[in-house]
Design a protein around this motif. Structure first.
Motif, PDB file in Angstrom:
ATOM      1  N   ASN A 147       0.794  -1.409   0.125  1.00 40.10           N
ATOM      2  CA  ASN A 147       0.337   0.000  -0.173  1.00 40.10           C
ATOM      3  C   ASN A 147       1.103   1.355   0.083  1.00 40.10           C
ATOM      4  N   GLY A 148       2.207   1.190  -0.360  1.00 45.72           N
ATOM      5  CA  GLY A 148       3.326   2.144   0.089  1.00 45.72           C
ATOM      6  C   GLY A 148       3.423   3.141   0.774  1.00 45.72           C
ATOM      7  N   HIS A 149       2.944   2.111   2.620  1.00 40.26           N
ATOM      8  CA  HIS A 149       3.368   2.289   3.813  1.00 40.26           C
ATOM      9  C   HIS A 149       4.683   1.827   3.952  1.00 40.26           C
ATOM     10  N   LEU A 150       5.263   2.705   4.590  1.00 40.06           N
ATOM     11  CA  LEU A 150       6.975   1.437   5.595  1.00 40.06           C
ATOM     12  C   LEU A 150       6.634   0.911   6.483  1.00 40.06           C
ATOM     13  N   LEU A 151       7.704  -0.407   6.229  1.00 41.77           N
ATOM     14  CA  LEU A 151       7.141  -0.530   7.799  1.00 41.77           C
ATOM     15  C   LEU A 151       9.002  -0.988   8.153  1.00 41.77           C
ATOM     16  N   CYS A 152       8.935  -0.241   9.694  1.00 43.75           N
ATOM     17  CA  CYS A 152      10.367  -0.601   9.938  1.00 43.75           C
ATOM     18  C   CYS A 152      10.304  -1.761  11.451  1.00 43.75           C
ATOM     19  N   VAL A 153      11.427  -2.631  11.758  1.00 42.65           N
ATOM     20  CA  VAL A 153      11.011  -3.270  12.337  1.00 42.65           C
ATOM     21  C   VAL A 153      12.672  -3.013  13.053  1.00 42.65           C
ATOM     22  N   TRP A 154      12.548  -3.469  14.373  1.00 40.28           N
ATOM     23  CA  TRP A 154      13.704  -3.640  14.646  1.00 40.28           C
ATOM     24  C   TRP A 154      14.545  -3.766  16.170  1.00 40.28           C
ATOM     25  N   ASN A 155      14.824  -3.253  17.154  1.00 45.52           N
ATOM     26  CA  ASN A 155      14.752  -3.943  18.430  1.00 45.52           C
ATOM     27  C   ASN A 155      14.707  -2.624  19.843  1.00 45.52           C
ATOM     28  N   GLN A 156      13.673  -2.330  19.767  1.00 50.47           N
ATOM     29  CA  GLN A 156      13.430  -0.643  20.544  1.00 50.47           C
ATOM     30  C   GLN A 156      13.746  -0.720  21.981  1.00 50.47           C
ATOM     31  N   GLU A 157      14.305  -0.294  22.455  1.00 46.30           N
ATOM     32  CA  GLU A 157      14.848   0.187  23.146  1.00 46.30           C
ATOM     33  C   GLU A 157      15.469   1.518  23.854  1.00 46.30           C
ATOM     34  N   ASN A 158      15.346   2.009  25.217  1.00 50.21           N
ATOM     35  CA  ASN A 158      15.890   3.481  25.741  1.00 50.21           C
ATOM     36  C   ASN A 158      16.979   3.389  26.563  1.00 50.21           C
ATOM     37  N   GLU A 159      17.075   4.815  27.032  1.00 44.09           N
ATOM     38  CA  GLU A 159      18.467   4.480  28.366  1.00 44.09           C
ATOM     39  C   GLU A 159      17.573   3.739  29.767  1.00 44.09           C
ATOM     40  N   GLN A 160      15.981   4.063  29.779  1.00 42.27           N
ATOM     41  CA  GLN A 160      16.323   3.438  30.869  1.00 42.27           C
ATOM     42  C   GLN A 160      15.833   2.211  31.377  1.00 42.27           C
ATOM     43  N   ASP A 161      15.278   1.461  29.818  1.00 39.89           N
ATOM     44  CA  ASP A 161      16.399   0.097  29.420  1.00 39.89           C
ATOM     45  C   ASP A 161      16.966  -0.669  29.966  1.00 39.89           C
ATOM     46  N   THR A 162      18.062  -0.048  28.835  1.00 43.44           N
ATOM     47  CA  THR A 162      19.633  -0.127  29.049  1.00 43.44           C
ATOM     48  C   THR A 162      20.515   0.058  30.397  1.00 43.44           C
ATOM     49  N   HIS A 163      19.764   0.940  30.482  1.00 40.75           N
ATOM     50  CA  HIS A 163      19.903   1.030  32.613  1.00 40.75           C
ATOM     51  C   HIS A 163      20.180  -0.144  33.571  1.00 40.75           C
ATOM     52  N   ALA A 164      18.491  -0.410  33.424  1.00 44.62           N
ATOM     53  CA  ALA A 164      18.177  -1.980  34.059  1.00 44.62           C
ATOM     54  C   ALA A 164      18.301  -2.902  33.657  1.00 44.62           C
ATOM     55  N   GLY A 165      19.385  -2.914  32.500  1.00 43.85           N
ATOM     56  CA  GLY A 165      20.207  -4.328  31.951  1.00 43.85           C
ATOM     57  C   GLY A 165      19.426  -5.517  31.111  1.00 43.85           C
ATOM     58  N   TYR A 166      17.792  -4.418  30.638  1.00 48.36           N
ATOM     59  CA  TYR A 166      17.926  -5.177  29.121  1.00 48.36           C
ATOM     60  C   TYR A 166      18.213  -4.722  27.611  1.00 48.36           C
ATOM     61  N   ASN A 167      18.757  -5.600  27.287  1.00 47.47           N
ATOM     62  CA  ASN A 167      19.274  -5.301  25.672  1.00 47.47           C
ATOM     63  C   ASN A 167      18.739  -6.292  24.936  1.00 47.47           C
ATOM     64  N   ARG A 168      18.114  -5.295  23.932  1.00 54.00           N
ATOM     65  CA  ARG A 168      17.325  -6.466  22.727  1.00 54.00           C
ATOM     66  C   ARG A 168      16.481  -7.018  23.579  1.00 54.00           C
ATOM     67  N   SER A 172       9.775  -4.359  17.789  1.00 49.72           N
ATOM     68  CA  SER A 172       9.398  -3.570  18.002  1.00 49.72           C
ATOM     69  C   SER A 172       9.058  -3.469  16.045  1.00 49.72           C
ATOM     70  N   THR A 173       7.701  -3.056  15.669  1.00 51.40           N
ATOM     71  CA  THR A 173       6.981  -2.411  15.025  1.00 51.40           C
ATOM     72  C   THR A 173       6.564  -1.209  14.524  1.00 51.40           C
ATOM     73  N   ALA A 174       6.915  -0.247  13.092  1.00 50.45           N
ATOM     74  CA  ALA A 174       5.653   1.180  13.520  1.00 50.45           C
ATOM     75  C   ALA A 174       5.955   1.093  11.945  1.00 50.45           C
ATOM     76  N   ILE A 175       4.779   2.051  11.483  1.00 43.92           N
ATOM     77  CA  ILE A 175       4.676   2.323  10.496  1.00 43.92           C
ATOM     78  C   ILE A 175       4.378   3.763   9.976  1.00 43.92           C
ATOM     79  N   SER A 176       5.233   3.988   8.948  1.00 44.67           N
ATOM     80  CA  SER A 176       5.198   5.928   7.935  1.00 44.67           C
ATOM     81  C   SER A 176       4.579   5.742   7.186  1.00 44.67           C
ATOM     82  N   ARG A 177       3.155   6.765   7.503  1.00 47.91           N
ATOM     83  CA  ARG A 177       2.550   6.885   6.031  1.00 47.91           C
ATOM     84  C   ARG A 177       2.941   7.809   5.179  1.00 47.91           C
ATOM     85  N   ASP A 178       4.131   8.490   5.630  1.00 46.62           N
ATOM     86  CA  ASP A 178       4.449   9.830   4.583  1.00 46.62           C
ATOM     87  C   ASP A 178       6.637   9.500   4.389  1.00 46.62           C
ATOM     88  N   GLY A 179       6.205   8.201   4.252  1.00 44.01           N
ATOM     89  CA  GLY A 179       8.123   7.969   3.536  1.00 44.01           C
ATOM     90  C   GLY A 179       8.981   8.515   4.330  1.00 44.01           C
TER      91      GLY A 179
END
Length: 204
Positions: A147-168, A172-179
């Motif tokens: 349908n022209g939308h973009l799909l990104c698949v990646w390991n979503q992680e932020n600073e709090q996850d890293t400090h808590a020892g959660y790595n990968r 997650s997935t996200a969609i972009s409808r505007d390129g």
């Protein structure tokens, strides 16, 4: 899994390279991601972060891979401060947003994915720009859906996850409808966490 044939028939492949000391997952000299626990360093990831410079470029072929050209405007890397600071960009993934316009996503060490666009089918690229996609130092995969939308698949992680020892621990997935300008509709394919979206840290 990153080679792309565009609608024109051109084959485009993003390439990474590094300049620095040899690296090996078996190199005990490290350093490796982890934390101090009772005075002893305990690794929390499988990667060694070597003192090397890493960047990407794109190659393209219009004759079924018999000959290749390199993008005309040089290597793509992140320079945050002319005095010292840069961040590596590696493991790029590229997709065709629409004929002639390409989007390249890449892994960084800045707590988020970076992206760049080409408006001439991979011959030149914009400078890498930060996205709002919080990420560990993991490679993304970017695809254009029917349908022209973009799909990104990646390991979503932020600073709090890293400090808590959660790595990968969140795929997650996200969609972009505007390129690739706006990312939305966040979902988890697999996660140890209940949240579907986390905010990236401030770029240092």
């Amino acid at each position: 899994d990153v080679m792309l044939r565009t609608s024109s028939g051109r084959i485009v492949i993003p390439v990474e390279y590094g300049v620095g000391q040899p690296k090996s997952l078996n190199d005990a000299k490290g350093p490796v991601s982890g934390k101090l626990l009772n005075g002893q360093w305990v690794g929390t990831a499988a990667h060694f972060f070597d003192p090397s410079f890493a960047a990407v470029y794109a190659c393209y072929s219009d004759d079924e891979g018999q000959t290749w050209q390199r993008n005309e405007d040089g290597d793509l890397f992140i320079l945050l401060d002319w005095n010292a600071t840069y961040s590596f960009v590696v493991e790029p993934s590229v997709t065709e947003v629409y004929p002639g316009r390409l989007l390249m996503m890449r892994r960084t060490g800045l707590g988020r994915l970076y992206q760049a666009w080409s408006d001439d089918n991979g011959e030149t690229w914009t400078r890498p720009q930060p996205t709002v996609l919080a990420s560990s130092t993991c490679p993304p995969q970017i695809r254009t859906l029917p349908n022209g939308h973009l799909l990104c698949v990646w390991n979503q992680e932020n600073e709090q996850d890293t400090h808590a020892g959660y790595n990968r621990t969140r795929i997650s997935t996200a969609i972009s409808r505007d390129g690739g300008r706006v990312w939305e509709f966040f979902q988890n394919i697999y996660s140890m966490h209940e949240t579907f979206r986390v905010e990236p840290a401030i770029i240092p």
